[in-house]
Design an enzyme around this catalytic site. Structure first.
Site, short mmCIF file in Angstrom:
data_model
loop_
_atom_site.label_atom_id
_atom_site.label_comp_id
_atom_site.label_asym_id
_atom_site.label_seq_id
_atom_site.Cartn_x
_atom_site.Cartn_y
_atom_site.Cartn_z
N TYR A 25 137.68 50.97 77.40
CA TYR A 25 136.75 51.49 78.40
C TYR A 25 135.96 50.33 79.01
O TYR A 25 136.25 49.18 78.74
CB TYR A 25 135.87 52.58 77.77
CG TYR A 25 136.68 53.77 77.32
CD1 TYR A 25 137.45 54.49 78.23
CD2 TYR A 25 136.73 54.15 75.99
CE1 TYR A 25 138.24 55.57 77.81
CE2 TYR A 25 137.51 55.23 75.56
CZ TYR A 25 138.26 55.93 76.48
OH TYR A 25 139.04 56.98 76.08
N HIS A 42 129.63 52.42 73.63
CA HIS A 42 131.09 52.48 73.47
C HIS A 42 131.67 51.20 74.06
O HIS A 42 131.85 51.08 75.27
CB HIS A 42 131.65 53.72 74.17
CG HIS A 42 133.03 54.10 73.70
ND1 HIS A 42 133.89 53.19 73.11
CD2 HIS A 42 133.70 55.29 73.72
CE1 HIS A 42 135.03 53.80 72.79
NE2 HIS A 42 134.93 55.07 73.15
N HIS A 94 138.26 50.68 72.78
CA HIS A 94 139.33 51.54 73.29
C HIS A 94 139.61 51.42 74.78
O HIS A 94 140.00 52.39 75.45
CB HIS A 94 139.02 53.01 72.93
CG HIS A 94 139.00 53.25 71.48
ND1 HIS A 94 138.43 54.35 70.90
CD2 HIS A 94 139.46 52.49 70.44
CE1 HIS A 94 138.53 54.28 69.58
NE2 HIS A 94 139.16 53.16 69.30
#
Length: 369
Positions: free
Chosen positions: A187, A182, A185
């Site tokens: 993070y 990931h 977004h």
């Protein structure tokens, strides 16, 4: 068969994603649903059924799965760092495989998008720099402002990379077909990429070449666990989610994607535009990313059947990912095949709760009956 039918058939063609053979080109995007077992953050029987129902996707990308307790940013999200969590995920992957599906784990560290109540010993969340994000998170009491983070010390970074490696090893033990990092977004990996959240003055901060360093080191480390053909990354060049900001996203993400292509991983999963919002949120040219990356390009964000077919027909993407449509339509691939009506997602049941709004959406056959 009309030309439009011919183009629609592209959605249902088999596709070789690195070392993973897919039955079609429809991807279920990662979707945080906050339904892990309370207390252990392990997947449970409810989660097994949820993923089993959606195994018709060519590829399922699991919900974000924290690599450590420190990596957790929301209550009741699953982890992949304990034996109980690994066992829970093994039940999920077994169910998906029994239905003929493929599933990879999205492994996740939220960085500064967390709250002290979720952190080990109620410590401050970590971040590339001690800059709080202008966003909220979800804890036992509901939505709340994220906590003030502390800057990650240089000597701590190898430990973070080690947590990613251990998560990859655990994902392999749990039977996943691969992993997605990931990197989107706002993070942790995204925080290191962007000059709005990374003001470090060491080898991980400053020029773009330094800010992409952690991502590339993590990519290299986890590729040694799964093999490059089973590793990908999600990026969101212009999405403002969780206060993600950069002064020059076009240059940043082109450089990153060029390096990811050199690394030889299987795919990039690109959120085009603002997540859950406009695809043209900020001016950004995705074509150079597509051209620069020799692996597969997964297009994502508010795609309709028509937009997905168009992206494949125009060769702007190799695979197309759907999120909210998969929440409400477990048999989405079949509905796309028939151009059938779609169930409407119940937003009130997206995060937390029980079977309602999770595993009780009707299939086409049930609706007909």
């Amino acid at each position: 068969m009309s030309r439009s039918d011919d183009q629609a058939a592209l959605l249902f063609e088999p596709f070789q994603l690195g070392d993973i053979a897919l039955s079609n080109r429809v991807v279920m995007a990662p979707l945080t649903r906050n339904r892990a077992t309370r207390g252990s953050d392990a997947p449970n029987a409810l989660n097994v059924e949820y993923y089993r129902q959606r195994a018709g996707a060519g590829l399922i990308i699991s919900e974000g799965t924290q690599i450590s307790q420190q990596g957790q940013g929301y209550v009741w999200t699953p982890g992949i760092y304990s034996s109980e969590q690994i066992a829970g995920w093994k039940a999920v992957t077994d169910a998906v495989h029994a239905e003929g599906g493929k599933i990879i784990a999205q492994i996740w560290h939220v960085g500064r998008v967390s709250h002290v109540s979720l952190q080990p010993g109620n410590q401050a969340p970590i971040a590339p720099s001690a800059i709080p994000a202008n966003t909220k998170t979800y804890i036992e009491n509901g939505f709340t402002e994220v906590s003030q983070p502390r800057e990650l010390a240089l000597e701590e970074i190898p430990g973070i990379i080690g947590d990613y490696v251990k998560a990859a090893e655990n994902a392999k033990a749990a039977g996943f077909d691969g992993i997605e990092l990931h990197g989107a977004h706002g993070y942790l990996l995204d925080q290191f990429l962007r000059d709005g959240s990374n003001t470090r003055n060491d080898i991980y901060g400053g020029p773009i070449e330094n800010r992409v360093r952690l991502v590339l080191e993590v990519v290299d480390a986890v590729s040694k666990v799964f093999g490059k053909g089973r590793v990908g990354i999600r990026i969101s060049p212009v999405s403002p989610a969780n206060d993600a900001r950069d002064s020059n996203p076009q240059a940043l993400f082109l450089h990153l994607v060029e390096k990811l292509s050199e690394a030889g991983i299987a795919f990039i999963h690109v959120v085009e535009g603002a997540t859950r919002d406009a695809r043209d949120y900020l001016e950004f040219d995705y074509a150079p990313l597509r051209k620069a990356f020799k692996g597969a390009y997964i297009a994502n964000n508010s795609l309709t059947r028509e937009l997905a077919i168009e992206a494949l027909a125009e060769k702007r993407a190799d695979l197309v990912a759907f999120g909210r449509l998969f929440i409400a339509n477990p048999d989405l691939v079949e509905r796309l095949r028939r151009d059938a009506p779609l169930n409407t997602p119940d937003v009130a049941t997206f995060y937390g709760g029980d079977a309602k709004g999770y595993i009780d959406y009707p299939f086409l056959t049930e609706k007909a009956a």
